[in-house]
Scaffold this motif. Structure first.
Motif, PDB file in Angstrom:
ATOM      1  N   ARG A 188     -34.980   3.274  52.019  1.00  0.00           N
ATOM      2  CA  ARG A 188     -33.969   2.374  51.464  1.00  0.00           C
ATOM      3  C   ARG A 188     -33.630   1.251  52.450  1.00  0.00           C
ATOM      4  N   VAL A 189     -33.436   1.605  53.723  1.00  0.00           N
ATOM      5  CA  VAL A 189     -33.101   0.617  54.753  1.00  0.00           C
ATOM      6  C   VAL A 189     -34.271  -0.338  54.972  1.00  0.00           C
ATOM      7  N   LEU A 190     -35.489   0.201  55.026  1.00  0.00           N
ATOM      8  CA  LEU A 190     -36.676  -0.643  55.231  1.00  0.00           C
ATOM      9  C   LEU A 190     -36.874  -1.607  54.069  1.00  0.00           C
ATOM     10  N   ALA A 191     -36.625  -1.141  52.854  1.00  0.00           N
ATOM     11  CA  ALA A 191     -36.752  -2.021  51.679  1.00  0.00           C
ATOM     12  C   ALA A 191     -35.753  -3.172  51.753  1.00  0.00           C
ATOM     13  N   ASP A 192     -34.540  -2.879  52.190  1.00  0.00           N
ATOM     14  CA  ASP A 192     -33.525  -3.932  52.325  1.00  0.00           C
ATOM     15  C   ASP A 192     -33.896  -4.935  53.410  1.00  0.00           C
ATOM     16  N   ILE A 193     -34.506  -4.437  54.494  1.00  0.00           N
ATOM     17  CA  ILE A 193     -34.900  -5.328  55.590  1.00  0.00           C
ATOM     18  C   ILE A 193     -35.922  -6.355  55.104  1.00  0.00           C
ATOM     19  N   VAL A 194     -36.876  -5.910  54.294  1.00  0.00           N
ATOM     20  CA  VAL A 194     -37.949  -6.800  53.837  1.00  0.00           C
ATOM     21  C   VAL A 194     -37.496  -7.687  52.680  1.00  0.00           C
ATOM     22  N   THR A 195     -36.835  -7.086  51.686  1.00  0.00           N
ATOM     23  CA  THR A 195     -36.475  -7.854  50.479  1.00  0.00           C
ATOM     24  C   THR A 195     -35.214  -8.678  50.641  1.00  0.00           C
ATOM     25  N   GLN A 196     -34.340  -8.280  51.588  1.00  0.00           N
ATOM     26  CA  GLN A 196     -33.068  -8.976  51.809  1.00  0.00           C
ATOM     27  C   GLN A 196     -32.197  -9.000  50.545  1.00  0.00           C
ATOM     28  N   THR A 197     -32.325  -7.968  49.705  1.00  0.00           N
ATOM     29  CA  THR A 197     -31.515  -7.921  48.481  1.00  0.00           C
ATOM     30  C   THR A 197     -30.127  -7.333  48.753  1.00  0.00           C
ATOM     31  N   PRO A 201     -32.914 -10.762  63.410  1.00  0.00           N
ATOM     32  CA  PRO A 201     -33.477 -12.117  63.400  1.00  0.00           C
ATOM     33  C   PRO A 201     -34.763 -12.172  62.573  1.00  0.00           C
ATOM     34  N   THR A 202     -34.932 -13.236  61.817  1.00  0.00           N
ATOM     35  CA  THR A 202     -36.081 -13.370  60.913  1.00  0.00           C
ATOM     36  C   THR A 202     -37.442 -13.156  61.597  1.00  0.00           C
ATOM     37  N   PRO A 203     -37.671 -13.682  62.810  1.00  0.00           N
ATOM     38  CA  PRO A 203     -39.000 -13.497  63.427  1.00  0.00           C
ATOM     39  C   PRO A 203     -39.378 -12.030  63.683  1.00  0.00           C
ATOM     40  N   ILE A 233     -41.624  -6.839  62.307  1.00  0.00           N
ATOM     41  CA  ILE A 233     -41.910  -5.919  63.417  1.00  0.00           C
ATOM     42  C   ILE A 233     -41.051  -4.662  63.276  1.00  0.00           C
ATOM     43  N   VAL A 234     -39.764  -4.873  62.985  1.00  0.00           N
ATOM     44  CA  VAL A 234     -38.854  -3.740  62.775  1.00  0.00           C
ATOM     45  C   VAL A 234     -39.309  -2.916  61.579  1.00  0.00           C
ATOM     46  N   PHE A 235     -39.734  -3.602  60.513  1.00  0.00           N
ATOM     47  CA  PHE A 235     -40.211  -2.897  59.317  1.00  0.00           C
ATOM     48  C   PHE A 235     -41.426  -2.031  59.641  1.00  0.00           C
ATOM     49  N   ILE A 236     -42.382  -2.582  60.373  1.00  0.00           N
ATOM     50  CA  ILE A 236     -43.611  -1.838  60.707  1.00  0.00           C
ATOM     51  C   ILE A 236     -43.296  -0.627  61.585  1.00  0.00           C
TER      52      ILE A 236
END
Length: 316
Positions: free
Chosen positions: A82-91, A22-24, A28-31
């Motif tokens: 790689r997973v964290l980058a995808d979580i933030v950038t949504q690419t 979920p966007t909110p 938090i997951v990234f951090i």
């Protein structure tokens, strides 16, 4: 359609599955993920630097142990950034050669855990069961052979796995997992016969398990017998305690791996949970191993406190 035509339609920019977060709570997951990664990198690098710089740790046991944090860094670094980058950038896109390299590192990590733990158990067997012969057996040459076999065998087996995978013709562009591995790469093929790949993959997994489990069972059973028969020997029991960390690491690896395999066998498990199970095998051990080996290995604790004391004196 010919193989050449299929290759012409294959795009090297692949789509990769994502975690449904979920966007909110995305940041938090990234951090949390970033903190786990930084903690793992710091702790594993610290153990490696202690082994390199501290004379107290210049022993065969720790030269072999050096491979474990190195392998953990390979495992967690191949997946989590790689997973964290995808979580933030949504690419959710990955370049095909990068995907293959990530898959290669993932499989190297998995095999590395098994072979390194087997090598560590051999060292403990010789140290505890053959203490008088240990210095003459565990020479620098023997040590190099053990470490080279652990890494070399892992590398050779994984190279063959990916050589077989490279033969397939690719025409699909969607990776069904949140990270790349050999099965997800094979699913990019155009419906050709992959029997050889599947047989080799199963044989590889089975043989790695048989070799590692067989060596560790032999070593630890012999160690238990020695400790039980020499009840009045404090040396044997103290030496046996150094095996606890290796055993805990092995049990954790097998438990998480089994849990991941089972998660794909039950259809009622949510897709997100299955993806998380797949990631956990690359995160849990690299985060937990430095704690286990730091707490259970007295010489590493001593070396750490010696370094801290020297720093305090330097700042006074």
């Amino acid at each position: 359609m010919t193989g050449q035509a299929l290759n012409q339609t294959f795009s090297y920019h692949l789509q990769i599955a994502s975690l449904d977060i979920p966007t909110p709570v995305t940041y938090i997951v990234f951090i949390i993920g970033l903190l786990l990664y930084l903690f793992s990198v710091f702790c594993n690098l610290t153990i490696m630097l202690l082994i390199i710089t501290q004379q107290l740790l210049h022993k065969p046991m720790f030269y072999i142990l050096f491979s474990l944090p190195l392998n953990d860094l390979i495992g967690i670094s191949s997946i989590l950034p790689r997973v964290l980058a995808d979580i933030v950038t949504q690419t959710h896109t990955v370049y095909y050669p990068t995907c293959v390299f990530q898959a290669f590192l993932c499989h190297m990590y998995g095999g590395g855990v098994l072979f390194i733990l087997a090598a560590m158990s051999i060292d403990r067997y010789l140290a505890i069961c053959k203490p008088l012969q240990y210095p003459s057996i565990m020479t620098p040459f023997t040590l190099c052979v053990i470490i080279s076999v652990a890494w070399g065998l892992d590398l050779a087996l994984i190279l063959i796995l990916f050589a077989l995978q490279a033969r397939s013709t690719r025409c699909k562009t969607y990776i069904e997992n949140v990270f790349c591995n050999n099965p997800s790469l094979l699913r990019l093929s155009c419906g050709e016969d992959l029997t050889v790949n599947n047989i080799y993959g199963l044989a590889l997994t089975a043989n790695m398990q048989i070799i590692s489990v067989g060596i560790q069972l032999f070593s630890y059973i012999k160690i238990i017998i020695i400790c039980v028969s020499n009840r009045q020997s404090d040396t044997s029991s103290k030496a046996a305690k150094t095996c606890v960390a290796q055993i805990v690491t092995f049990i954790l690896f097998e438990f998480i791996g089994t849990f991941e395999i089972l998660s794909y066998r039950f259809e009622n498990i949510p897709p997100n949970a299955k993806k998380l199970c797949g990631i956990m095998i690359f995160i849990v051990l690299p985060v937990v191993n430095p704690i286990i080996h730091g707490m259970k290995t007295k010489d590493i604790q001593t070396a750490w406190f010696m370094v801290m004391r020297k720093k305090k004196v330097a700042f006074k």
